[in-house]
Enzyme design. Structure first.
Site, PDB file in Angstrom:
ATOM      1  N   LYS A  97       7.705 -27.888  -3.968  1.00 23.53           N
ATOM      2  CA  LYS A  97       6.744 -26.887  -4.433  1.00 23.53           C
ATOM      3  C   LYS A  97       7.453 -25.707  -5.079  1.00 23.53           C
ATOM      4  O   LYS A  97       6.909 -25.072  -5.998  1.00 23.53           O
ATOM      5  CB  LYS A  97       5.857 -26.406  -3.280  1.00 23.53           C
ATOM      6  CG  LYS A  97       5.082 -27.521  -2.592  1.00 23.53           C
ATOM      7  CD  LYS A  97       4.406 -28.451  -3.577  1.00 23.53           C
ATOM      8  CE  LYS A  97       3.925 -29.736  -2.954  1.00 23.53           C
ATOM      9  NZ  LYS A  97       4.973 -30.713  -2.626  1.00 23.53           N
TER      10      LYS A  97
ATOM     11  N   GLY B   3       7.063 -45.501 -10.358  1.00 25.73           N
ATOM     12  CA  GLY B   3       6.034 -45.232  -9.366  1.00 25.73           C
ATOM     13  C   GLY B   3       5.197 -44.033  -9.751  1.00 25.73           C
ATOM     14  O   GLY B   3       5.714 -42.928  -9.913  1.00 25.73           O
TER      15      GLY B   3
ATOM     16  N   GLU C  26       4.545 -47.772 -13.848  1.00 22.38           N
ATOM     17  CA  GLU C  26       3.706 -48.062 -12.688  1.00 22.38           C
ATOM     18  C   GLU C  26       3.267 -49.518 -12.717  1.00 22.38           C
ATOM     19  O   GLU C  26       2.769 -50.005 -13.733  1.00 22.38           O
ATOM     20  CB  GLU C  26       2.483 -47.140 -12.670  1.00 22.38           C
ATOM     21  CG  GLU C  26       1.405 -47.482 -11.651  1.00 22.38           C
ATOM     22  CD  GLU C  26       1.930 -47.537 -10.230  1.00 22.38           C
ATOM     23  OE1 GLU C  26       1.680 -48.548  -9.548  1.00 22.38           O
ATOM     24  OE2 GLU C  26       2.592 -46.564  -9.801  1.00 22.38           O
TER      25      GLU C  26
ATOM     26  N   ALA D 146       2.752 -33.971   6.711  1.00 29.50           N
ATOM     27  CA  ALA D 146       3.357 -33.059   7.680  1.00 29.50           C
ATOM     28  C   ALA D 146       2.313 -32.429   8.585  1.00 29.50           C
ATOM     29  O   ALA D 146       2.534 -32.261   9.798  1.00 29.50           O
ATOM     30  CB  ALA D 146       4.144 -31.975   6.946  1.00 29.50           C
TER      31      ALA D 146
ATOM     32  N   HIS E 207     -17.127 -13.475  -4.730  1.00 33.31           N
ATOM     33  CA  HIS E 207     -17.099 -13.496  -6.197  1.00 33.31           C
ATOM     34  C   HIS E 207     -16.090 -12.459  -6.686  1.00 33.31           C
ATOM     35  O   HIS E 207     -16.063 -11.343  -6.185  1.00 33.31           O
ATOM     36  CB  HIS E 207     -18.483 -13.160  -6.754  1.00 33.31           C
ATOM     37  CG  HIS E 207     -18.513 -13.043  -8.252  1.00 33.31           C
ATOM     38  ND1 HIS E 207     -18.504 -14.152  -9.072  1.00 33.31           N
ATOM     39  CD2 HIS E 207     -18.530 -11.959  -9.066  1.00 33.31           C
ATOM     40  CE1 HIS E 207     -18.529 -13.748 -10.331  1.00 33.31           C
ATOM     41  NE2 HIS E 207     -18.541 -12.411 -10.354  1.00 33.31           N
TER      42      HIS E 207
END
Length: 467
Positions: A53, A185, A208, A320, A446
């Site tokens: 990440k 993949g 793939e 996880a 909002h």
């Protein structure tokens, strides 16, 4: 041989499931020992979820800056020169995050009075192991053993890891950006990393074997990602089989049976993960297996008394947050609490471009087809917050699936930028047995992306307000 250790609870594996189990057991006053052969934090913190990440975040920033330097500018911002990428510095920054989390886990274990052993545990029976680290080996026996050994990348026999054939682990520590990357993949790991490296400047090709990308999700969820790949210049070969590597290229058999060479500086193999069941004496523990996984009941008990197993070792989903929940539960059961693992849903997120989140049933699932259901979606193109973040033009939406008879929500999905942050609300709605009226009657802030969830519930009830 060092002095033997006897402990109430022995946790094997310091990943998310293992360290959470150890922390909770320590909090509950149980004499607890955890063994980890690498670094505390496991695959997720050290070489998986968190570092990936970090790389994805940097890739997004780099792409945004690049688009502002194309001569046209972006949102009133323009740059006279293109940005430069310092790959070693990116890796150093990523490793800094890993070190911070690793240190944090160690501090939490210490606070909970958990004994930490650095080394590899090898079991001779269900309750006894020898831990071999840098020093003298030590024998550890326990009343309760929690197996949290995690999983490993699947290696293809004709594409063994090594050299220019890499797994996700090596992809997150590249010393230089590969000019040409081939990803084998098109699941979530391959696409997350492939998209990130494309944003950073690599030429990316994806191979793939199936006839579609992200096969765990249905076509409407995948379509925005497929559009980004096409727009981003990523070449995708579907129904194609990798055959091996040769002279700086991946050899593939295409859909029509032809052999093709795909030039590659690096070949990233991401064809799944497998439970880590080899090399530590599982065969000596007399536990039953269920296929390639350790068989457990709804309390994560194995067939051996007081031997427990959690996380990737016990089956899908290999996530996880599932492992953490199981680890906490097992520690509490050992301490005498009444618990069982029976979540209504475990949300999953794919950090692609755009992101995908799914909780509960998809409309295409057999369980959903067996029910009489109602469903609707609300596009982010009609959401003010998405528009204000320039996150409304990728075809993203929120979708809700509910039982027709009582409006009980059965599944929630979304695709779009930043939708991973909606996963908690989706999971909570399902876990608490929400009906459409519960979501429709909850005032959503909002302007936020979460308003799309509110509008989707309204639309499923037949009276959306903003579309």
């Amino acid at each position: 041989m060092s002095e033997p250790i006897h402990t109430k609870v022995l946790v094997v594996g310091g990943g998310p499931g293992g360290y959470v189990a150890a922390i909770r057991a320590g909090q509950l006053g149980l004499d607890t020992t955890i063994v980890e052969a690498d670094k505390l934090g496991g695959t997720c913190l050290i070489r998986g979820c968190i570092p990936s990440k970090a790389v994805i975040h940097v890739a997004g920033e780099f792409e945004t800056i690049m688009r502002a330097s194309d001569g046209k500018g972006r949102h009133g911002i323009s740059l006279k020169s293109a940005p430069a990428l310092d790959m070693p510095e990116l890796v150093r920054w990523k490793e800094g995050i890993v070190r911070k989390l690793n240190t944090g886990v160690a501090a939490l274990l210490k606070k909970s009075k958990v004994r930490v052993l650095d080394g590899w545990a090898s079991f001779s029976d269900g309750k006894t192991c020898v831990v071999q680290g840098e020093g003298e080996p030590v024998t550890v026996s326990a009343e309760h053993v929690i197996l949290a050994n995690g999983s490993l990348p699947v290696e293809l026999p004709f594409l063994p890891f090594g050299g220019d054939v890499i797994s996700s682990t090596e992809a997150l520590s590249l010393g230089a950006l590969p000019k040409k990357l081939v990803v084998v993949g098109a699941g979530y790991i391959g696409l997350e990393l492939g998209i990130a490296l494309r944003k950073l400047g690599s030429q990316v090709t994806i191979v793939e074997a199936l006839d579609r990308i992200l096969p765990l999700y249905d076509a409407p969820l995948v379509e925005p990602v497929a559009k980004w790949l096409k727009r981003g210049g990523v070449t995708v070969h579907l129904s194609a089989k990798a055959k091996g590597a040769e002279n700086g290229a991946l050899i593939v058999e295409t859909k029509d049976g032809k052999t093709e060479r795909l030039p590659a500086d690096k070949i990233l193999v991401t064809v799944g993960r497998k439970p880590n069941t080899q090399g530590w004496g599982l065969e000596n523990m007399a536990v039953d297996m269920e296929g390639r996984f350790v068989k457990v009941d709804d309390q994560c008990r194995t067939s051996m008394k007081n031997v427990w197993a959690i996380g990737d070792l016990v089956g899908e989903p290999m996530l996880a947050h599932k492992a953490m929940a199981q680890g906490e539960m097992v520690a509490e059961i050992i301490a005498g609490h009444k618990r069982r693992f029976d979540p209504v849903a475990i949300a999953a997120v794919c950090f692609t471009e755009p992101e995908i989140v799914s909780a509960g049933l998809l409309p295409s699932d057999d369980k959903a087809k067996a029910e009489e259901t109602i469903s609707a979606m609300f596009p982010f193109s009609a959401n003010g917050r998405a528009l204000s973040m320039d996150a409304a033009d990728d075809g993203g939406f929120v979708r809700v699936l509910a039982r027709k008879s009582d409006h009980r929500v059965l599944g929630i999905q979304a695709v779009g930028q930043h939708v991973s942050e909606l996963s908690g609300e989706f999971a909570l709605a399902l876990e608490m047995g929400a009906v459409l009226e519960d979501i429709a009657g909850t005032i959503h802030v909002h302007p936020t992306l979460s308003e799309a969830f509110h509008e989707t519930a309204l639309r499923t009830l037949g009276h959306a307000l903003h579309i």
